[in-house]
Design an enzyme around this catalytic site. Structure first.
Site, mmCIF file in Angstrom:
data_model
loop_
_atom_site.group_PDB
_atom_site.id
_atom_site.type_symbol
_atom_site.label_atom_id
_atom_site.label_comp_id
_atom_site.label_asym_id
_atom_site.label_seq_id
_atom_site.Cartn_x
_atom_site.Cartn_y
_atom_site.Cartn_z
ATOM 1 N N ASP A 1 12.300 8.454 7.741
ATOM 2 C CA ASP A 1 12.339 8.698 9.185
ATOM 3 C C ASP A 1 11.942 10.142 9.499
ATOM 4 O O ASP A 1 12.217 11.045 8.708
ATOM 5 C CB ASP A 1 13.755 8.395 9.709
ATOM 6 N N LEU B 1 9.327 0.594 -13.080
ATOM 7 C CA LEU B 1 9.961 0.608 -11.756
ATOM 8 C C LEU B 1 9.501 -0.567 -10.886
ATOM 9 O O LEU B 1 8.315 -0.882 -10.847
ATOM 10 C CB LEU B 1 9.595 1.923 -11.045
ATOM 11 N N HIS C 1 2.665 10.142 10.114
ATOM 12 C CA HIS C 1 2.642 8.988 9.202
ATOM 13 C C HIS C 1 1.708 9.268 8.026
ATOM 14 O O HIS C 1 2.034 8.975 6.883
ATOM 15 C CB HIS C 1 2.199 7.717 9.934
HETATM 16 C C1 FPP Z 1 9.478 6.618 10.583
HETATM 17 O O1 FPP Z 1 9.140 7.772 11.281
HETATM 18 C C2 FPP Z 1 8.412 6.086 9.738
HETATM 19 C C3 FPP Z 1 7.857 4.838 9.823
HETATM 20 C C4 FPP Z 1 8.215 3.889 10.883
HETATM 21 C C5 FPP Z 1 6.811 4.377 8.920
HETATM 22 C C6 FPP Z 1 6.790 4.916 7.536
HETATM 23 C C7 FPP Z 1 5.415 4.846 7.061
HETATM 24 C C8 FPP Z 1 4.827 5.693 6.201
HETATM 25 C C9 FPP Z 1 5.515 6.801 5.544
HETATM 26 C C10 FPP Z 1 3.379 5.530 5.936
HETATM 27 C C11 FPP Z 1 2.878 4.624 4.902
HETATM 28 C C12 FPP Z 1 3.814 3.843 4.084
HETATM 29 C C13 FPP Z 1 3.545 3.358 2.858
HETATM 30 C C14 FPP Z 1 4.581 2.551 2.188
HETATM 31 C C15 FPP Z 1 2.289 3.641 2.137
HETATM 32 P P1 FPP Z 1 9.204 7.722 12.879
HETATM 33 O O2 FPP Z 1 7.842 7.392 13.389
HETATM 34 O O3 FPP Z 1 10.280 6.807 13.307
HETATM 35 O O4 FPP Z 1 9.558 9.213 13.217
HETATM 36 P P2 FPP Z 1 10.381 9.744 14.509
HETATM 37 O O5 FPP Z 1 11.763 9.176 14.383
HETATM 38 O O6 FPP Z 1 10.363 11.225 14.333
HETATM 39 O O7 FPP Z 1 9.653 9.276 15.717
#
Ligand code: FPP
Length: 253
Positions: free
Chosen positions: A21, A132, A38
């Site tokens: 997050d 893993l 992201h």
């Molecule tokens: C949360 O941050 C993150 C996500 C909803 C997506 C996670 C995705 C990645 C790290 C990219 C690719 C993943 C893989 C497995 C290759 P948020 O957008 O909720 O952040 P915020 O709370 O600050 O808005």
């Protein structure tokens, strides 16, 4: 001494789950669009997977896309999906090199054909790896999983296939995590103190670790730090400290 050196290798959790997050906030702090966060989050994914593989953990589950994430602006959803496709494509050779097996939990049937094609290709290619187990939670939510299990049980009962009385073990067989141990440690980044509909059944006795670090800044040492913290805790599973001490001394005799 580094956090990695502080880890007691004989007491490693076999399964760690992570709520990644803070990508959006990280990007905003830098005056950028959410997708920039992201994209940088992929580096943190790579670091975390490498760290788990270095410790020879059995399972690492990453909450990559929740059923609620569809409610984000379409442009962000599309960007997340194409990031997933490109990451799977680019990282598959590294998964192979490190003997990592990739699987997915969640309603993947609702993901686009492009995503499913790349996902299935990586799942098939890594299927025989024995190191893993990297589990991506995609279009996943804990309530979706519990309702899905209840429906499957209902169907099996109606078809006369349910031979045993319902119990925790029988119920767990209907979950998407049926061949996995429950997580012993859950890490959530970005300073939020929530479970957000993740692994609701499986987290019953999991140790929770929250860090203010935003996901794109999360590195191996942060992962190792969480494990050191976990190893300092006493997991009682409803018992008293005295009962646990008695049990441990009986095991050491
Ligand atoms: C949360 O941050 C993150 C996500 C909803 C997506 C996670 C995705 C990645 C790290 C990219 C690719 C993943 C893989 C497995 C290759 P948020 O957008 O909720 O952040 P915020 O709370 O600050 O808005």
């Amino acid at each position: 001494m580094t956090y990695k050196e502080k880890i007691d290798k004989s007491k490693l959790p076999s399964h760690i789950a992570v709520i990644m997050d803070g990508n959006g906030r990280w990007a905003k702090q830098k005056g950028n669009q959410r997708i920039f966060g992201h994209r940088n989050g992929v580096t943190a994914v790579r670091e975390t997977v490498e760290a788990a593989a270095e410790l020879a953990l059995s399972f690492l589950t990453l909450y990559a896309f929740s059923t609620e994430n569809w409610q984000r602006p379409q442009i962000e959803v599309d960007a997340l999906m194409s990031l997933l496709v490109s990451s799977l494509h680019d990282e598959t050779p590294t998964l192979m090199k490190n003997n990592i097996r990739l699987t997915a939990i969640g309603d993947t049937s609702a993901l686009s054909a492009d995503v499913n094609k790349e996902l299935q290709a990586t799942i098939d290619k890594t299927a025989k790896n024995t190191g893993l187990n990297l589990v991506l939670a995609l279009n996943y939510s804990g309530r979706w999983e519990i309702i899905r299990a209840a429906r499957c049980i209902q169907a099996d009962a109606a078809a006369g296939k349910l031979k045993q009385a319902m119990s925790e073990n029988v119920f767990a067989e209907y979950l998407t995590t049926r061949n996995m141990p429950d997580p012993e440690l859950l890490i959530r980044t970005s300073g939020e103190y929530r479970i957000s509909n993740f692994l609701l059944w499986q987290l019953a006795y999991t140790e929770l670790y929250f860090t203010p670090t935003l996901w794109p800044d999360f590195r191996k040492e942060d992962f190792f730090k969480a494990i050191v913290d976990f190893q300092q805790r006493e997991r009682r599973f409803g018992k008293t400290s005295e009962q646990l001490e008695q049990y441990e001394s009986s095991q050491n005799q």
